[in-house]
Design a protein around this motif. Sequence first.
Motif, PDB file in Angstrom:
ATOM      1  N   ALA A 116      -0.367   7.743   6.615  1.00 12.23           N
ATOM      2  CA  ALA A 116      -1.544   8.609   6.727  1.00 12.23           C
ATOM      3  C   ALA A 116      -1.461   9.721   5.676  1.00 12.23           C
ATOM      4  O   ALA A 116      -0.378  10.208   5.379  1.00 12.23           O
ATOM      5  N   TRP A 145      -3.544  15.377   5.150  1.00 15.59           N
ATOM      6  CA  TRP A 145      -4.602  16.095   5.871  1.00 15.59           C
ATOM      7  C   TRP A 145      -5.007  15.413   7.176  1.00 15.59           C
ATOM      8  O   TRP A 145      -5.794  15.956   7.931  1.00 15.59           O
ATOM      9  N   ALA A 146      -4.432  14.214   7.442  1.00 13.69           N
ATOM     10  CA  ALA A 146      -4.706  13.573   8.739  1.00 13.69           C
ATOM     11  C   ALA A 146      -3.932  14.270   9.852  1.00 13.69           C
ATOM     12  O   ALA A 146      -4.156  14.009  11.041  1.00 13.69           O
ATOM     13  N   ASN A 147      -3.041  15.149   9.499  1.00  8.47           N
ATOM     14  CA  ASN A 147      -2.231  15.862  10.488  1.00  8.47           C
ATOM     15  C   ASN A 147      -3.096  16.885  11.231  1.00  8.47           C
ATOM     16  O   ASN A 147      -3.459  17.938  10.698  1.00  8.47           O
ATOM     17  N   LYS A 148      -3.390  16.564  12.484  1.00  9.09           N
ATOM     18  CA  LYS A 148      -4.323  17.389  13.261  1.00  9.09           C
ATOM     19  C   LYS A 148      -3.766  18.769  13.591  1.00  9.09           C
ATOM     20  O   LYS A 148      -4.494  19.629  14.059  1.00  9.09           O
ATOM     21  N   ARG A 152      -6.285  21.642   5.591  1.00 10.14           N
ATOM     22  CA  ARG A 152      -6.608  20.210   5.465  1.00 10.14           C
ATOM     23  C   ARG A 152      -7.691  20.020   4.398  1.00 10.14           C
ATOM     24  O   ARG A 152      -7.626  19.105   3.581  1.00 10.14           O
ATOM     25  N   GLY A 210     -10.912   9.208   3.559  1.00 12.41           N
ATOM     26  CA  GLY A 210     -11.090   9.282   5.015  1.00 12.41           C
ATOM     27  C   GLY A 210     -12.121  10.307   5.449  1.00 12.41           C
ATOM     28  O   GLY A 210     -12.126  10.752   6.595  1.00 12.41           O
ATOM     29  N   VAL A 264     -13.837  14.611  11.524  1.00  9.90           N
ATOM     30  CA  VAL A 264     -12.938  13.679  10.844  1.00  9.90           C
ATOM     31  C   VAL A 264     -12.018  13.001  11.866  1.00  9.90           C
ATOM     32  O   VAL A 264     -11.782  11.803  11.810  1.00  9.90           O
ATOM     33  N   ASP A 265     -11.550  13.789  12.847  1.00 16.71           N
ATOM     34  CA  ASP A 265     -10.568  13.250  13.800  1.00 16.71           C
ATOM     35  C   ASP A 265     -11.216  12.462  14.936  1.00 16.71           C
ATOM     36  O   ASP A 265     -10.566  11.657  15.576  1.00 16.71           O
TER      37      ASP A 265
END
Length: 750
Positions: A46, A49-52, A59, A101, A357-358
């Motif tokens: 991943a 920036w996929a790190n919530k 991000r 993404g 996004v999430d």
Amino acid sequence: METDLHRMPRRVKTVRMFRARFLLLFLLALPVATPVRAQTAPPEAAPPWANKTLVPELRARMVIARMTTEEKLRLVKSSAEMPPDESFGLAGFVQGIAHLGIPPLRESNAELGVAMPILPGQNGPKDEATALPSGLATAASWDPKIAYANGAMIGAEARAKGFNVMLAGAANLARDPRTGRNFEYFGEDPLLSGILAGESIRGIQDQHVISTLKHFALNDQETNRTLLDAKIDMAAFRESDLLAFQIALERGNPGSIMCSYNLINGVHACENPLLLDEILRKQWRYRGWVMSDWGALHSTKDAAMAGLDQESGAEWDSQPFFGEPLTAAIAAGIVPASRLDEMVFRVLSTMFAHGLVDDAPTPAPLDVEAGARVAQQAAEAGIVLLRNKGSILPLSRNVRRIAVIGAHADVGVMSGGGSSQVLPIGGAAAEITIVEHGVPIPFPLIFDPSSPLRAIAAKAPQAKVTYSDGKNLTEVAALAKSSDIAIVFATRWEAEGHDAENLSLPNGQDKLIATVAAANPRSIVVLETGNPVLMPWLSKTAAVIEAWYPGARGGEAIANVLFGDINPSGHLPMTFPASAQQLPRAEVPGRVIEWNTNFRVDYSEGSDVGYRWYHARNLTPLFPFGFGLSYTSFRYGGVHLRGGKTIAADFSVTNTGKRTGAEVAQIYALVPLPKGGERKRLIGWGKVELAPGETKQVSITADPRLLGHFDEAAQGWRIDKGTYRVEIGDSAQDVRFSGSVKVVAGSLAP
Ligand code: BGC
């Protein structure tokens, strides 16, 4: 229910905001790829920036570092290339950046439900959604919980349809009761409008769907709205329209703000640095992005440098202004590349912050029953009982002969027209093309399929219920005469892009009502209007209810009120004038103008909008702001007022009647003016539901800005020392208690 009017003390808020900004600055200074909490980093594959767990701003910065200029430009302009399979109901589309993404923005209008662009005679598939009552109906509930529930329903249906941006949160003030879009808005008062718009935005965004706040600002009439130059004193602007937006923004934290079509003091709203940069960004510290209304953009450099972040509905503009022209402006150094990065940052960080996004929406069937329940509750809370002579209402279920007359009440209830139009579940009960001055209005008139006739018949199963379309007055008179009760429905349609020429019911409906009332003294008028109307027949009728545009279950809501299953508790969010002569402008300006030339409307009434104007001019309207009757009665008592830096009021409300009912107890301050005289301001209210004999306490602490004057020189709110009168009552004119308090001098940030 008590309204939560206790705002966070400004000092505490400032400290918190300072801390938050400090933290943000710190984070932004970090090298772009540094995870803040390495132990929770996602799997290798991943992107970082996929790190919530990272803050949205960081991000966004990480994504921007990987974007090409072409990709950045894509994000700040709507695209005309809507994929056909995804274009259902889309009002706007902004391409995503798939390989990073970032999903596309799929935008739909949504003040009154997820809207569907409908053109007269349009064939082909249509997409249905829950039709809410009009914004004025929600405002008439004076209930933030209703506004929130509406928003949450919209957000849920938006997700089910795959949308992620709702063009909602319309908080323009109803400066003129002839304005064609007032039905979408929340009335004439900045506190009421701001709170309800803010709550509906909050409801939408809690579903991980962004909502706008629009139309920023002073798009307070529809007639030639793109040429309108709204002239207003800046201090008065702060104390009226801008205050509504400011409160909505604080309450709802909208992801985006839509700037409006008109000019303000000579500068277009979408290229207005005072509005978009100084006030919105610097003073209000707004962090989302600004999008233009569809066709409201007129420049590249001016708009970009004033603070516009995204060109929407670019095909509506006279030419594209972002896209190619922005590329050229950046290449020529006219717009710095850092400004493009800032625009993209605002869009992306907001998308991360609101879960776009999430937690992307996944298409699913609508929960039609849940939606209808929300719509019905809002309609029932917003219906206003205006007259009830001899307590003719609620009706007895034993009544034998009921006449139901007019306004397509056999099939449905009216809805307002324009971009907010929802195609109701089950399709339109009636769809009519309106022709004005020989030209068809580009939106059809739609009746939502909720039949008042059927709902009334269901309440009194043994009664003979007869419908007349109201066209033949002789037959109508005979029917009314031979009935125990005559219920006459009357409508006035409002639509985007059009203002009414007068305040009257159209198409001979005044005559129809007068005919019914003359034939039967037990006549009840049900109004479905998107604005106040004149009522020349009022004294001849037994009862009048204002049902606004009551939405998906409007017929059931009306019948519930008529028969007392619901005790009406709606209160007017707009003053009903006694005549057009009472208005600041006898006519809507700008009907006849030179072709394509700006015209100026001088809002010389300043911040005295609605009831404030009636108070300043000592005018008696037909029905005052805040007015609404009930099937029970209320007593106010134990009033305790406190002064100081603001005004606080505690008092009790007791239900002295025999039915459970809700009261909207309103508190007004009469703010002394330095040169003598006073200004009337709603400073709070409490809506309390009470069983017979029950007493509840209402406690209000006023937002001090409502007591203040905006000081342009000092750029802040100034509260003058003095003795302020306070009025408590159930409308702007029905005063149940009057007292006074001493207020100390103070000042507040803008
Ligand atoms: C309206 C907006 C709407 C937009 C997109 C404009 O004409 O003023 O309220 O969101 O169209 O449909």
